[in-house]
Each structure stands twice: as structure tokens, then as C-alpha cells.
Design an enzyme around this catalytic site. Structure first.
Site, PDB file in Angstrom:
ATOM      1  CG  ASP A 111      -1.236  12.530  21.846  1.00 36.74           C
ATOM      2  OD1 ASP A 111      -0.935  13.392  22.696  1.00 36.74           O
ATOM      3  OD2 ASP A 111      -1.173  11.300  22.063  1.00 36.74           O
ATOM      4  CB  ALA A 129      -4.613   4.279   6.832  1.00 34.32           C
ATOM      5  CG  ASP A 137      -2.089  -0.974   1.061  1.00 34.28           C
ATOM      6  OD1 ASP A 137      -2.309  -1.460  -0.070  1.00 34.28           O
ATOM      7  OD2 ASP A 137      -2.773  -1.250   2.062  1.00 34.28           O
ATOM      8  CD  GLN A 164       4.481   7.080   1.172  1.00 35.75           C
ATOM      9  OE1 GLN A 164       4.217   7.781   0.198  1.00 35.75           O
ATOM     10  NE2 GLN A 164       4.367   5.762   1.139  1.00 35.75           N
ATOM     11  CG  ASN A 206      -3.956   6.180   3.115  1.00 33.82           C
ATOM     12  OD1 ASN A 206      -4.909   5.812   2.429  1.00 33.82           O
ATOM     13  ND2 ASN A 206      -3.108   5.339   3.659  1.00 33.82           N
TER      14      ASN A 206
END
Length: 290
Positions: A177, A189, A73, A246, A147
């Protein structure tokens, strides 16, 4: 009328065991079925494949009628962001762990890809998000996400104070957080782990999911995919914004994060037998004894 697939691009994850054999075998199979096969430059160079033409990702997307992505993924997330502006449909072969996006297994890739390229497929359009960081009224960073866009704490572990507005209207403030702003694709996800809802991937919607909020009343909310979401960091001693986990950018108190739907969706092609609910049952182990 189904679109023709004459030229097929191939992209493979470089550090996956067995990937070279899969890329070579699929390329040979597709050529044998009469397709023109083009490999991504880095894929061909990494595996030393010299008997197929190669292109950079931009030219690969421009010249291909469909692109097959071999990997997990994470690989699909990266390639989808790179190619989304070109409108080329993607086919995912799973050689990773989970496989929500790369739903075809290696064992079935020949039959599944052949079925899709012969016109028997399910096409899904999925939205992406565009995020911009404004500091002192000036844009200092922007990126896209397939995502999610996640504002989270950094190494200090301190809570973040956020004010959230949608289409210019104040919604609420939170100390937490962080916050996950997710596409429907991303709801299985990080947002899922944070207690968010599962949203069907073809819906034009965006979910906002708090991460460990310091209140008992905080709940995820789902808004229109055409909304403009504005996050104002009123206090952030050590915070970052992540795009699909990423890419990231360090944030400061006073920064604004603007999130909107990206201009173009990505199209995923699945075998005709594909079922999103079957994928959920398999990946999330619904109905199985624990």
C-alpha cells in the site's frame, strides 16, 4: 551556559476552543515576568489581540529567542517546518489530543514555561527530512517533513510497486500500500501504526516502514540519518507522496522520490523534569490494564 530568552514569540492554533484565552493569558504572564512578547500576525488577527506587537512567521523567528507553540502536534509540525531554517528553539503547549511534541499541558504552562525561560530545561535537537520528486530527470516538487514522508496509494486502492535504494545501492523492491520514511520523531506517528520501531528522537536515524506489504518477509529497517533514500515507482496507477500528512503531491509510474536529512534540525525545549520514556508510558498506556 544556557541561552538568554528575552524576546518570546507566541503562535496559537486558530480553531481550537479556549485557545484565545490561553494565548492572552500566557502573553500577559510572560510580559509580567519581564519578557518582550511578540505574537504571530495570524494568531493576533484571528483573536483580535491588539496590545502586543505582531510579526509574520519569518520575522517572528528572526527576532525571538524562543517561540511558544500553543496547539496540538499538528500545529507543532507545521510551525517547526516553517521555522526550522531560522534555528529558533520551540516550546510546545498541548491543546490538542495526543501531545508527543507539545508536551506541556495548559494547566502547567505558567510554571513550565517560566522554568524553561529561566534556564532550567532539556534541549532536544531533532532532524527533519527533505523530499524531492523527480519526473523525467527534472525536479517537479519538494517539501520538508518533521515526522515522515509517506508514499501511499490514492483513491483507487491499488498496490504500488517500489524499488528502494540507499546511498545509490539497491536494497529491495516491494509491492505494498505504500512506505513510510520517518524521522525518529515520527516513529510514534503513522510508522507506529504500520508496525515500525520506536526510535529515540535524538538519534540521527531514519526508519523505512512498509505499509501492508504483499509479502510475509518485509520488515522495517533503520538506516543512518545521513543516508540518501531513493524510491523508484515502477508501477503506480494512483499514488501520492505526503509530507507530515499536511502537504501532498500526486505521483506517476516512473517517478523518483529522493529523501535526505534537511540541512538544519529543530530544537525543542522541555521542562527540566521532562522524560521521553514517561511520555511514552502516558501516551501509549504502557503497563495499564486494558
Amino acid at each position: 551556559m544556557q541561552i538568554p530568552f528575552h524576546t518570546v514569540g507566541l503562535v496559537g492554533k486558530y480553531d481550537n476552543q479556549g485557545m484565545e484565552a490561553s494565548v492572552r493569558a500566557l502573553a500577559e504572564f510572560l510580559r509580567g515576568r519581564g519578557h518582550a512578547v511578540v505574537l504571530a500576525c495570524q494568531t493576533a488577527e484571528h483573536f483580535g489581540i491588539t496590545d502586543f506587537p505582531t510579526r509574520n512567521l519569518h520575522d517572528l523567528a528572526t527576532e525571538s529567542d524562543a517561540v511558544v507553540v500553543l496547539g496540538g502536534d499538528g500545529t507543532m509540525l507545521s510551525i517547526a517546518r516553517e521555522l526550522s531554517a531560522h534555528g529558533v528553539p520551540l516550546i510546545g503547549i498541548n491543546q490538542g489530543r495526543l501531545g508527543f511534541l507539545t508536551d506541556i499541558t495548559v494547566d502547567h504552562m505558567y510554571d513550565a514555561v517560566d522554568e524553561i525561560l529561566s534556564g532550567q530545561y532539556v534541549a532536544e535537537e531533532r532532524i527533519l527530512l527533505k523530499g524531492q520528486i523527480l519526473r523525467g530527470g527534472e525536479r517537479v516538487f519538494e517539501a520538508t517533513a518533521f515526522n515522515d514522508v509517506v508514499v501511499g496509494k490514492g483513491g483507487s486502492g491499488r498496490l504500488i510497486d517500489l524499488e528502494i535504494a540507499i546511498d545509490g545501492e539497491f536494497v529491495y523492491s516491494q509491492r505494498a500500500d505504500g512506505l513510510v520514511v520517518t524521522t525518529p520523531t515520527g516513529t510514534t506517528a503513522y510508522a507506529l501504526s504500520a508496525g515500525g520501531p520506536i526510535v529515540h528522537p535524538t538519534l540521527e536515524a531514519v526508519a523505512l516502514v512498509p505499509i501492508c506489504p504483499h509479502t510475509l518477509s518485509a520488515r522495517p529497517i533503520v538506516v543512518s540519518g545521513r543516508s540518501r533514500i531513493e524510491l523508484h515507482l515502477t508501477y503506480a496507477d494512483d499514488a501520492r507522496v505526503h509530507f507530515d500528512g499536511q502537504h501532498h503531491f500526486d505521483l506517476q509510474s516512473g517517478d523518483h522520490v529522493w529523501i535526505t536529512r534537511a540541512n538544519r534540525p529543530i530544537t525543542l525545549l522541555h521542562p527540566h523534569s521532562y522524560s521521553y520514556y514517561d511520555t511514552l508510558r502516558q501516551k501509549l498506556h504502557w503497563g495499564k490494564k486494558l
